[in-house]
Design a protein around this motif. Structure first.
Motif, mmCIF file in Angstrom:
data_model
loop_
_atom_site.group_PDB
_atom_site.id
_atom_site.type_symbol
_atom_site.label_atom_id
_atom_site.label_comp_id
_atom_site.label_asym_id
_atom_site.label_seq_id
_atom_site.Cartn_x
_atom_site.Cartn_y
_atom_site.Cartn_z
ATOM 1 N N ILE A 72 20.238 62.214 21.043
ATOM 2 C CA ILE A 72 19.540 61.073 21.634
ATOM 3 C C ILE A 72 19.006 60.196 20.514
ATOM 4 O O ILE A 72 18.206 60.641 19.697
ATOM 5 C CB ILE A 72 18.379 61.520 22.545
ATOM 6 C CG1 ILE A 72 18.879 62.407 23.687
ATOM 7 C CG2 ILE A 72 17.633 60.297 23.100
ATOM 8 C CD1 ILE A 72 17.774 63.024 24.526
ATOM 9 N N CYS A 76 15.203 54.462 23.502
ATOM 10 C CA CYS A 76 15.667 55.138 24.716
ATOM 11 C C CYS A 76 14.469 55.571 25.542
ATOM 12 O O CYS A 76 13.456 56.035 25.002
ATOM 13 C CB CYS A 76 16.503 56.361 24.329
ATOM 14 S SG CYS A 76 17.094 57.361 25.716
ATOM 15 N N VAL A 84 19.780 65.765 31.099
ATOM 16 C CA VAL A 84 20.676 65.417 30.001
ATOM 17 C C VAL A 84 21.348 66.718 29.594
ATOM 18 O O VAL A 84 20.721 67.610 29.023
ATOM 19 C CB VAL A 84 19.919 64.785 28.824
ATOM 20 C CG1 VAL A 84 20.866 64.515 27.661
ATOM 21 C CG2 VAL A 84 19.242 63.488 29.265
ATOM 22 N N ILE A 90 23.748 60.076 23.539
ATOM 23 C CA ILE A 90 23.050 58.842 23.893
ATOM 24 C C ILE A 90 22.820 58.078 22.596
ATOM 25 O O ILE A 90 21.971 58.440 21.787
ATOM 26 C CB ILE A 90 21.736 59.147 24.634
ATOM 27 C CG1 ILE A 90 22.026 59.934 25.914
ATOM 28 C CG2 ILE A 90 21.000 57.850 24.963
ATOM 29 C CD1 ILE A 90 20.788 60.392 26.657
ATOM 30 N N ALA A 94 19.237 52.726 25.639
ATOM 31 C CA ALA A 94 19.543 53.314 26.950
ATOM 32 C C ALA A 94 18.260 53.468 27.750
ATOM 33 O O ALA A 94 17.347 54.193 27.335
ATOM 34 C CB ALA A 94 20.226 54.666 26.789
ATOM 35 N N VAL A 102 23.037 62.813 33.178
ATOM 36 C CA VAL A 102 23.871 62.418 32.033
ATOM 37 C C VAL A 102 24.575 63.697 31.596
ATOM 38 O O VAL A 102 23.945 64.602 31.056
ATOM 39 C CB VAL A 102 23.028 61.821 30.897
ATOM 40 C CG1 VAL A 102 23.923 61.404 29.741
ATOM 41 C CG2 VAL A 102 22.211 60.636 31.393
ATOM 42 N N LEU A 108 26.577 57.286 26.221
ATOM 43 C CA LEU A 108 25.896 56.088 26.708
ATOM 44 C C LEU A 108 25.523 55.199 25.534
ATOM 45 O O LEU A 108 25.083 55.693 24.489
ATOM 46 C CB LEU A 108 24.622 56.450 27.467
ATOM 47 C CG LEU A 108 24.723 57.360 28.683
ATOM 48 C CD1 LEU A 108 23.341 57.575 29.282
ATOM 49 C CD2 LEU A 108 25.679 56.802 29.715
ATOM 50 N N LYS A 109 25.644 53.888 25.724
ATOM 51 C CA LYS A 109 25.280 52.938 24.677
ATOM 52 C C LYS A 109 24.952 51.590 25.307
ATOM 53 O O LYS A 109 25.758 51.036 26.035
ATOM 54 C CB LYS A 109 26.434 52.823 23.668
ATOM 55 C CG LYS A 109 26.270 51.738 22.627
ATOM 56 C CD LYS A 109 27.210 50.604 22.941
ATOM 57 C CE LYS A 109 27.097 49.499 21.915
ATOM 58 N NZ LYS A 109 27.927 48.321 22.318
#
Length: 222
Positions: A72, A76, A84, A90, A94, A102, A108-109
């Motif tokens: 991560i 965020c 997660v 990540i 986010a 997730v 994710l971006k």
């Protein structure tokens, strides 16, 4: 047709902390450039008794379930009761709502995930906004850069809306269902409650309450 592209047509803004950001935009993709800044400003306002801050510009609700073997990066925010899972990547920028998933090997971006979003298996979601309880099946991805690297435009019927963005994945309306291994091309917009068949390659706009079977074949949900 352009009116169907607005945030209020796609989303119930009560289900995201990004409501002020999206309300200030004519079209929801305009928020993509502001996600990072918005999170950095939002984070310090979150209740310290409810959120952990394990590193700079990362806020995780104490009720979130963070499995081992994840990555991560900030900025965020991860909301209440979100999972997660192992292998999640990540990359930052986010804003992840409450009750989301997730999943393993999901990346994710620069995204906004409304409450209840599920991206549970092998998904890539970049430069995108996913509405309330939107779901992406295993292996479904957003493609966020055109092969010729030109700016992304959104096709809505016979109209074409220039976004001015080089990186823009997809906007998924509330309750959208994306089938396994579907590819959402840059600038795809899926209306509220619509469904995309597995293995589809989607471009342009799918209206609310519709099923995308293949290019040129979109039918109303009955």
């Amino acid at each position: 047709m352009v009116e169907t592209l607005r945030a209020t047509a796609l989303f119930d803004l009560q289900h995201t902390a990004a409501r002020p950001l999206l309300e200030a935009c004519r079209f929801p993709w305009e928020a993509l450039k502001e996600i990072s800044r918005f999170i950095v400003e939002l984070g310090p306002s979150l209740p310290e008794e409810e959120y952990d801050r394990p590193q700079e510009n990362v806020w995780i609700h104490k009720s979130a379930e963070i499995f081992p073997n994840h990555y991560i990066a900030g900025p965020c925010v991860i909301g209440p009761h979100t999972q997660v899972r192992p292998g999640a990547f990540i990359r930052g920028s986010a804003l992840i709502g409450a009750g989301c998933v997730v999943g393993n090997s999901t990346e994710l971006k620069n995204v906004i995930l409304f409450d209840g979003v599920q991206v549970p298996h092998y998904n890539y979601v970049g430069d995108s906004v996913l509405g309330y309880k939107a779901h992406m099946g295993a292996g479904a991805v957003t493609s966020n850069v055109k092969q010729d690297k030109t700016l992304v435009a959104v096709a809505a019927g016979e109209e074409r809306v220039e976004t001015g963005l080089k990186k823009f994945g997809a906007m998924l309306g509330d309750f959208a269902e994306i089938g396994c291994n579907a590819v959402l091309n840059p600038g795809t917009v899926i209306g509220r409650g619509s469904r995309v068949y597995p293995l589809s390659m989607v471009r342009g706009t799918v209206p609310a309450g519709a099923i995308y079977k293949r290019a040129g074949e979109i039918v109303e949900i009955r």
